[in-house]
Each structure stands twice: as structure tokens, then as C-alpha cells.
Design an enzyme around this catalytic site. Sequence first.
Site, PDB file in Angstrom:
ATOM      1  N   ASP A   1     -32.868  27.196  41.228  1.00 14.98           N
ATOM      2  CA  ASP A   1     -32.668  26.479  42.476  1.00 14.98           C
ATOM      3  C   ASP A   1     -33.880  25.586  42.734  1.00 14.98           C
ATOM      4  O   ASP A   1     -35.012  26.064  42.764  1.00 14.98           O
ATOM      5  CB  ASP A   1     -32.498  27.475  43.620  1.00 14.98           C
TER       6      ASP A   1
ATOM      7  N   GLY B   1     -31.324  28.778  50.138  1.00 16.23           N
ATOM      8  CA  GLY B   1     -30.950  29.163  51.496  1.00 16.23           C
ATOM      9  C   GLY B   1     -30.535  30.613  51.615  1.00 16.23           C
ATOM     10  O   GLY B   1     -31.094  31.367  52.427  1.00 16.23           O
TER      11      GLY B   1
ATOM     12  N   CYS C   1     -24.188  29.573  49.953  1.00 13.89           N
ATOM     13  CA  CYS C   1     -25.262  28.650  49.559  1.00 13.89           C
ATOM     14  C   CYS C   1     -25.844  28.025  50.810  1.00 13.89           C
ATOM     15  O   CYS C   1     -25.177  27.241  51.493  1.00 13.89           O
ATOM     16  CB  CYS C   1     -24.736  27.570  48.618  1.00 13.89           C
ATOM     17  N   GLY C   2     -27.085  28.388  51.120  1.00 15.77           N
ATOM     18  CA  GLY C   2     -27.723  27.871  52.322  1.00 15.77           C
ATOM     19  C   GLY C   2     -27.982  26.390  52.277  1.00 15.77           C
ATOM     20  O   GLY C   2     -27.684  25.663  53.240  1.00 15.77           O
ATOM     21  N   HIS C   3     -28.563  25.908  51.173  1.00 14.72           N
ATOM     22  CA  HIS C   3     -28.850  24.478  51.110  1.00 14.72           C
ATOM     23  C   HIS C   3     -27.561  23.670  51.066  1.00 14.72           C
ATOM     24  O   HIS C   3     -27.476  22.582  51.639  1.00 14.72           O
ATOM     25  CB  HIS C   3     -29.733  24.161  49.905  1.00 14.72           C
TER      26      HIS C   3
END
Length: 302
Positions: free
Chosen positions: A218, A223, A55-57
Site C-alpha cells: 500500500d 486506511g 479500503c480506507g483510502h
Amino acid sequence: MFAISDPHVDGLRKLLCFEPRGHADMYGGFLTEPDDEGAHLGVLFWHKDGFSTACGHGTIALGVWAVQSGLVEPDPSGVTDVRIDVPSGRVTARVHAAGGQITGVDFVSVPSYRLHEQVGISTSRGELAVDISFGGATYAHLDASSIGLGVVPENYTELIAIGREIKWLLNDTPYSAHPLDDRLSGIYGTILFEDLGVDDAGNPHQRNVTVFADGEVDRSPCGSGTCSRVAVLASDGVLQPGRRLVHDSIVGTRFVARVAGEQTVAGRRAFLPEVTGMAFRTGRHTFEIDSEDSLGEGFVLR
């Protein structure tokens, strides 16, 4: 990855994700020890329907939290690297600060690459073609204009429906197989994108909505989805060296991404995406469960 199969861990995930403490689009993570001394912490990301490989964020948020909480001492240079172990590998949140205030976070992701180009599928909206790309998780990419939709809140319900449909049509097919690690196989979500041309600096500008898990949306530009998108655009020559992808979400938030390097993975041209964004603390919460509460473990209606 062992925690994913632990019923106690999964029970705690449901307790936090499900109503009344959470909601159908709830997202979060459990902090863990790192795999070795090379990282500051580990994390197991979760959502309503299970767990995420990346998960980027969430990585950006953990970078902010690690510095603000004192877990990682700020570097006097104003740039502090927070190294985080996630199921798909090790990622780095590069936290930028000025005058004691965090101004942004870059995260350097795992190598990202296109798996399949223009895969034809039969859907309720006709014959469609999607790219499939890995960016820490595997996504199907659909140009929203091919079904006559813009990526705007007014089309939210229709975007969820087709995104969900595409995921499940492809999820158990050979197109979803990860070339190196079967634990990473499966279509995590569908990215429906809208091409907005280029900005004043000539950077490609797109808006997307990522529909992941079983119909979750999302709110960020996603991300790992942005990394997956970088792999497709760089493979197509749209994201040229020195350019950045300006990537907006359906609610107007923005990530900016670039290719920080290249390598070869499983015989494929792979890109190292660097994604820049920001996260903000919203509060500190204490959750309780009453032994007399018949709905104490939660419920979901979607």
C-alpha cells in the site's frame, strides 16, 4: 458478496489489474448499487489477487469523487457526508470543502478491535510476536525494529518478504478467524510499523508499510490498516482520548486518526476510528481489448 464469486466480475478484475493495463500493486474497485436507501453507493474493492472487504483510502477517494462528480450534492455547511456500502459494512466519507475546494476527507470506519495479543510465530527471521487486529480487514502487526529494519524505501524488498511470510503463516490458523462473520476471516495483510515517538502536541507518531494480498504494498498509510492500528494502540493505552495517531506511509503520505467512539463487539472492546486524509484525481481512462491480442486478458510476473 455474491459478485466476488462471479467469474465475469473476476475476469474484469483481472483485465484491469494485470499487465499491460495494470501492475502487480494495482488497486481499484467496482461501483455498485447501495444495499438500501441509507447509502449513496456501494463498492467492491479489488486488487491483483482478489477482492478486499474494506479500503480506507479507497473510501476517501470515493468521497472526493462523489462530490466532485455531482453524485452527492455538496452541503452548504462545507461538510458533506457520503455513505458507502463495502463488504465489511457501511462507512461514511465526510468531505470537507472551503471556497468550493475539497480540503480533506474523514472516514468513519466500522468498529475495530484487537483479536489476539503478541502471538508467537517462527519465521525465517527467527521467533517473532505479532498483534492481530480487525479494522474492516484483519491484519498482523509487527514492530519492524524487532527484525532490525526501519520502514524506509531502502528496506522495501525485505519488508515485503517478511510481511508476506507472516500473512501466510497465520492466514489459515484460528488466529485469523473473524468472531462474527466467517466471510471476513483470514489475514488480509501484515502491518510493519516503526515508532517515531510523539509529535509536538503529544500525539503518537508512527510510520508503516502494509503488505497485503500476496506481497502487494500500500502506497498510502493504509486506511483499514490505520483503523486496525488504532484498535491496538487504543487497547494498549498509547492512543489516549483526545489524542490522534499521526500515521505515515513508506512514501511519506499521511493519515491522521482518532477514536470517535467505543462499543462492545463479540465481547471485545471495540473502537470507532475516524481517519483523515485526501485523494486526488489523476485522470479518466478508457480500456480496450483487441480480439486478436493473445495477451489481451493480461498477465502478471509477480
